[in-house]
Design an enzyme around this catalytic site. Structure first.
Site, PDB file in Angstrom:
ATOM      1  N   CYS A  24       0.838  -1.218   0.000  1.00  0.00           N
ATOM      2  CA  CYS A  24       0.000   0.000   0.000  1.00  0.00           C
ATOM      3  C   CYS A  24       0.860   1.250   0.000  1.00  0.00           C
ATOM      4  O   CYS A  24       0.832   2.044  -0.917  1.00  0.00           O
ATOM      5  CB  CYS A  24      -0.845   0.098   1.250  1.00  0.00           C
ATOM      6  SG  CYS A  24      -1.989  -1.193   1.512  1.00  0.00           S
ATOM      7  N   GLU A  40       4.220   1.278   1.921  1.00  0.00           N
ATOM      8  CA  GLU A  40       5.357   0.959   2.771  1.00  0.00           C
ATOM      9  C   GLU A  40       6.643   1.454   2.120  1.00  0.00           C
ATOM     10  O   GLU A  40       7.080   0.921   1.086  1.00  0.00           O
ATOM     11  CB  GLU A  40       5.434  -0.554   3.006  1.00  0.00           C
ATOM     12  CG  GLU A  40       4.428  -1.060   4.014  1.00  0.00           C
ATOM     13  CD  GLU A  40       3.066  -1.365   3.410  1.00  0.00           C
ATOM     14  OE1 GLU A  40       2.753  -0.808   2.349  1.00  0.00           O
ATOM     15  OE2 GLU A  40       2.331  -2.157   4.000  1.00  0.00           O
ATOM     16  N   GLU A  54       2.608  -2.724  13.127  1.00  0.00           N
ATOM     17  CA  GLU A  54       1.541  -2.002  12.434  1.00  0.00           C
ATOM     18  C   GLU A  54       0.396  -1.737  13.392  1.00  0.00           C
ATOM     19  O   GLU A  54      -0.014  -2.620  14.144  1.00  0.00           O
ATOM     20  CB  GLU A  54       1.018  -2.833  11.250  1.00  0.00           C
ATOM     21  CG  GLU A  54       1.842  -2.658  10.004  1.00  0.00           C
ATOM     22  CD  GLU A  54       1.189  -3.288   8.779  1.00  0.00           C
ATOM     23  OE1 GLU A  54       0.757  -4.434   8.899  1.00  0.00           O
ATOM     24  OE2 GLU A  54       1.105  -2.630   7.748  1.00  0.00           O
TER      25      GLU A  54
END
Lengths: 912, 88
Positions: free
Chosen positions: A517, A519, A651
């Site tokens: 996405c 990173e 995360e």
């Protein structure tokens, strides 16, 4: 007012109605939208060829076959006691060599993961428990399917290409993939061969030895943590590197490995632990390359066969061209743009077939392929039109990529997306703007052939030319949600800070690209020579970043703090009771941090063991020859062969609901003392007098329905909703965000990955804000039980950002985004707000303003919410509607309802 | 799960699109896997059509006798890439 009758005299009301009645200023809109439904402004048509191939995709189910796992397992089981990396390489070679080549009429680029158009397959060597546990169910379904009526044969379920339930001779796996019923017994047999041997089983055996294992299991059950990456998605959210085959060709690479084998055989060269392993590594690389060559040549052979039986002269010639392309790239450096594009795509699929991977990004593909594009166009061999057609075909092939993983991961985390993120722009090694004409064509193709993959990202830098940026804005206005905008300079700062200890320099950091996405991933430059001309091309140089502690539900941890470590949904003690009275805000915050660190500690240790098992038996061989510096060192990924290895992270999810909740508690309980903590707890347990989201069937806050007699909590709920909210440039709540970010980003560094490197913060939600929200009680910010969290990490909670985008930007940038791998901001804008060239300039200025404040990321949904509501009601009319969710774009019809509700509810900006 | 009836995915002129359908190379049309095959049916190499395939009493599973260690296999495994395949 909408009313829903319950019983004879009981009347329930939705929260939206209640808020309207009370005049509480929370709404879905900032500004006023036109009454009528407004479509997206920019619309393009693809070439007929690509349209036909995409239409075929629209009519295709996610389908699973067993060829790869069958041949892999057959060879692997035969090679007991072989050196692990050689055993794995030979099994991979066997699998690739036996895949059935499928070529579809009209394709220019060919090959795929499996022999179906949108095919994939399970990898029981990673995880087999699902199939074994479901054995009876799958068998029964297969038997039933065998006698299914013919009327079921052409039945198409809802959910786009998802096989949501079994029908005809098709058995649904995990509500997503279809398998032929006659293959089910083989699937079960394969799975059973891996019992006790898979990464899941072996990892489990050893993770149980971690003293905190019980806590880890509780954290998983409570959904405080979303998934184990070791056996679900051991690789991904990284940037691939195509350089070596593009430079040397496969034959050249085999020669290099043979030479190195001779140099290292029998020698430790001062390294008594892994020095001798280099021989086995090079031997393994030769095996897999030979397997890849056979795979490619099998496709070439099939293309020749088809050319032989095809009467249509044009199609016949196209099959011949496919064969010529494949026969060349199976051995040598590509000569043309088309050959280079085919080779990069083939390598991409090869890597994805080696492991369960989500988010293997092509990186800065327009810069990687530039040498061929430049030379072909200069020589008159390639036109822009032909390039566009090839790029559109490339989009179709990438969109056909499916990732087969467990239900929770594919649905709950990924929403069926595969996150192949293509980055554009940024700077060159020497600090010049890196955007080029080919990247503009990539944007063009993404406008004309709208599809989820590859998703696009602009590495925004002040140096990038205006025409390139405006082209990217034009693409955004098609409503696809891409490109996303990432701040190049902030990303570079993060890379230098995280990978500086491994030797990263500023020129190297400029090779930055986005994996998955959003990173930020460590990359490097390589000198590519084509026809005597040298180019520096970027490519990935780091380990996966999809690994580590994923995802922590921040509001759920706060819930545990409030209830002494107890989960009322599961009715189970998760954390050890803290037994603190929480008399001050500071005490509450202290316990929050303690619980959080306790969770990360337990999860990190167990995760390290899973990945350690993976690297011992399931190490990547293909990625371990593509990425530097494995070939030079003679070491695979598990032996720190990659250049950058500090990629594991923590995360988080639900940050904004957690921050808003802390603000409400601080204000209402600790400062104003309007309510006691017990009153707040009672209101939370009673869901502020509302029904649960599951009862209501909607996961958006504003659709929630009051229980009869639930008025008792009206006052406290109203106060919670009106308490200070993030996104309004309010120092009270923004200060809490700042304190959290300063702590969180530093806290992650305390933990260490199996590679002996510090973890770091990663702040994206993907789709986990849906299921993790569903597992969380009401929160002190007024969010109701089971409803979805705010998406991303910097997006405001729907309806609570009331002061316009610039106030939201000020709130989001109170902390230093360079301390985290990323941050994530989604903005939904009505198409009329950015209409025309003036609108485009406004949108670019808005983006610039956010970047200049030091933000890392922003992306836009340019869509009228009325269209989304209509699409939810009539999905059959919206098969091609794309929407940006978190860090990815997906077809609306393939999204779960939780996420659809959340996207509809996001604040819609009617002006920018 | 009867294997008696010929399906389109048993035919060499068929390329599978998904678990329900594929494209007939002769007509370029989409056809359902489980619909009736035509007179142009040409057998696709699959384990069940191979001389080395041995039934072992299980409905869809059998043994590959081409190899010394006689591994298990399944009837519908496509064998176009199998170097040991021999038509019955």
């Amino acid at each position: 007012m909408s009313e829903k009758s319950v019983g004879v005299q009981e009347v329930t009301r939705s929260l939206a109605d209640i808020l309207q009645e009370k005049g509480i200023p929370i709404s879905f809109q900032y500004g006023k939208a036109p009454e009528e439904m407004v479509d997206r402004e920019v619309k393009r048509e693809p070439t007929p060829r690509a349209k036909k191939l995409r239409d075929l995709y629209f009519n295709t189910y996610s389908s699973v076959d067993l060829e790869f796992p069958y041949w892999y397992t057959r060879k692997y089981m035969e090679l007991d006691n072989e050196v692990p990396i050689v055993r794995r390489a030979l099994a991979l070679k066997h699998a690739f060599s036996h895949l059935t080549p499928s070529i579809y009429p009209g394709e220019l680029l060919v090959m795929g993961k499996a022999h179906y158009y949108r095919g994939s397959f399970p990898m029981p060597w990673l995880s087999e428990s699902f199939y074994v546990a479901k054995e009876d169910e799958l068998y029964q379904e297969a038997l039933k399917r065998g006698s299914a009526s013919s009327g079921e044969l052409s039945k198409f379920g809802s959910g786009g290409g998802n096989v949501t339930k079994s029908f005809g001779n098709v058995v649904s796996i995990a509500g997503k993939f279809g398998i032929r019923s006659e293959e089910v017994p083989a699937l079960i047999k394969l799975a059973k061969q891996w019992v006790g041997k898979s990464v899941e089983d072996l990892g489990h055996k050893y993770e149980m030895m971690v003293p905190e294992y019980e806590l880890k299991e509780k954290l998983m059950r409570s959904l405080i943590c979303m998934f184990d990456s070791g056996f679900t998605l051991p690789q991904g959210r990284e940037v691939i590197n195509y350089y070596y085959p593009l430079q040397y060709g496969f034959d050249g690479l085999i020669e290099i490995c043979k030479q190195r084998k001779a140099e290292v055989a029998g020698k430790a060269d001062g390294d008594g632990i892994t020095g001798m392993d280099r021989l086995y590594y090079y031997d393994a690389v030769i095996h897999v390359i030979e397997g890849l060559q056979t795979w490619i040549l099998n496709y070439a052979k099939e293309a020749r066969r088809l050319a032989g039986i095809t009467e249509d002269a044009v199609q016949k010639r196209e099959y011949e061209e496919i064969a010529e392309t494949l026969e060349w790239i199976a051995h040598y450096q590509p000569r043309t743009f088309r050959e280079a594009l085919q080779l990069t795509y083939t390598l991409h699929i090869a890597v994805l077939n080696e492991d369960a991977i989500s988010g293997m990004s092509p990186g800065r593909l327009g810069q990687v392929l530039w040498p061929w594009y430049e030379q072909d166009t200069e020589a008159g061999r390639l036109t822009k039109e032909k390039t566009l057609e090839l790029l559109e075909c490339h989009r179709v092939k990438f969109t056909c990529i499916d990732c087969f993983a467990s239900t929770g991961v594919v649905g709950g985390v990924l929403s069926g997306n595969t996150f192949n993120n293509l980055s554009m722009g940024g700077l060159t090694k020497d600090g010049d703007p890196a955007s080029n004409d080919l990247e503009k064509l990539i944007l063009e193709s993404a406008m004309s052939l709208q599809s989820p993959q590859p998703t696009l990202s602009v590495l925004y830098d002040e140096k990038l030319p205006e025409d390139f940026l405006l082209k990217a804005i034009e693409c955004v206005k098609t409503g696809t949600g891409y490109p996303a905008w990432m701040n190049n300079q902030i990303g570079i700062q993060f890379l230098l800070s995280q990978y500086g200890p491994e030797g990263m320099t500023l020129p190297e950091a400029r090779a930055i690209a986005i994996g998955g996405c959003l990173e930020t991933s460590p990359c490097t430059w390589h000198p590519l020579t084509l026809n005597g001309k040298k180019y520096w091309i970027p490519g990935g140089a780091g380990q996966p970043t999809s690994v580590g502690v994923h995802f922590i539900a921040n509001p759920k941890i706060l819930e545990c703090v409030l209830f002494n470590g107890y989960d009322h949904r599961l009715k189970e003690q998760i954390f050890p009771p803290h037994n603190r009275k929480l008399e001050t805000y500071e005490e509450l915050w202290e316990v929050y941090k303690q619980y959080y660190e306790m969770a990360v500690d337990a999860l990190c240790k167990c995760n390290n063991i899973q990945h350690d098992i993976w690297r011992k038996n399931n190490m990547t061989v293909i990625n371990s020859f593509l990425k530097p510096d494995c070939l030079e060192k003679g070491r695979h990924i598990g032996q720190l062969g990659y250049r950058y290895n500090a990629t594991f992270n923590v995360e988080s999810c639900g940050t904004i609901n957690m921050v808003n909740s802390l603000a409400a508690l601080k204000k209402l309980v600790y400062e104003d003392k309007k309510y006691t903590l017990d009153q707040m707890r009672e209101a939370i347990l009673e869901n502020f007098g509302f029904k649960t989201a599951h009862e209501v069937g909607s996961f958006s806050l504003f659709s929630q329905v009051k229980k009869v007699g639930g008025e008792k909590y009206d006052k406290i709920h109203s106060d919670c909703l009106l308490a200070n909210k993030y996104g309004n440039d309010d120092p009270y709540v923004d200060g809490i965000l700042r304190e959290y970010e300063d702590w969180f980003c530093a806290m992650c560094h305390k933990f260490e990955s199996l590679y002996g490197k510090p973890l770091y913060a990663c702040q994206i939600s993907v789709s986990t804000h849906g299921p993790q929200g569903a597992a969380t009680l009401a929160t002190p910010d007024g969010r109701l039980a089971g409803t979805t969290y705010a998406d991303g990490s910097m997006s405001a909670y729907p309806g609570t950002d009331r002061n316009g985008p610039y106030a939201l930007f000020n709130s989001a940038t109170v902390w230093d985004h360079a301390k985290s791998q990323n941050s994530q901001m989604n903005l939904k804008i009505h198409p009329s707000a950015v209409k025309g060239i003036e609108g485009s300039r406004k949108l670019l200025e808005l983006t610039r303003a956010y970047m200049r404040r030091g933000a890392f990321h922003i992306q836009y949904n340019i869509v009228d919410s009325k269209i989304l509501k209509d699409a939810q009601a009539h999905p059959e009319n919206y098969r091609d509607l794309l929407i940006r969710v978190a860090g990815f774009t997906q077809y609306w019809v393939e999204l779960g309802k939780q996420i659809q509700d959340e996207v509809i509810a996001r604040t819609e900006y009617e002006e920018v | 799960m009867s294997q008696e009836t010929l399906r389109h995915n048993d035919c060499l002129n068929f390329v599978a699109v998904d678990v329900t359908k594929g494209i007939c190379r002769r007509t370029n049309e989409l056809v359902l896997i489980d619909s009736e095959v035509c007179d142009c049916f040409t057998p696709l190499p699959k384990c069940k059509n191979c001389a080395f395939f041995k039934e072992d009493g299980q409905e869809t599973i059998g043994t590959c006798t081409a190899e010394k260690n006689q591994p298990w296999t399944y009837k519908d495994l496509i064998a176009v890439t199998c170097e040991m395949y021999a038509t019955k």
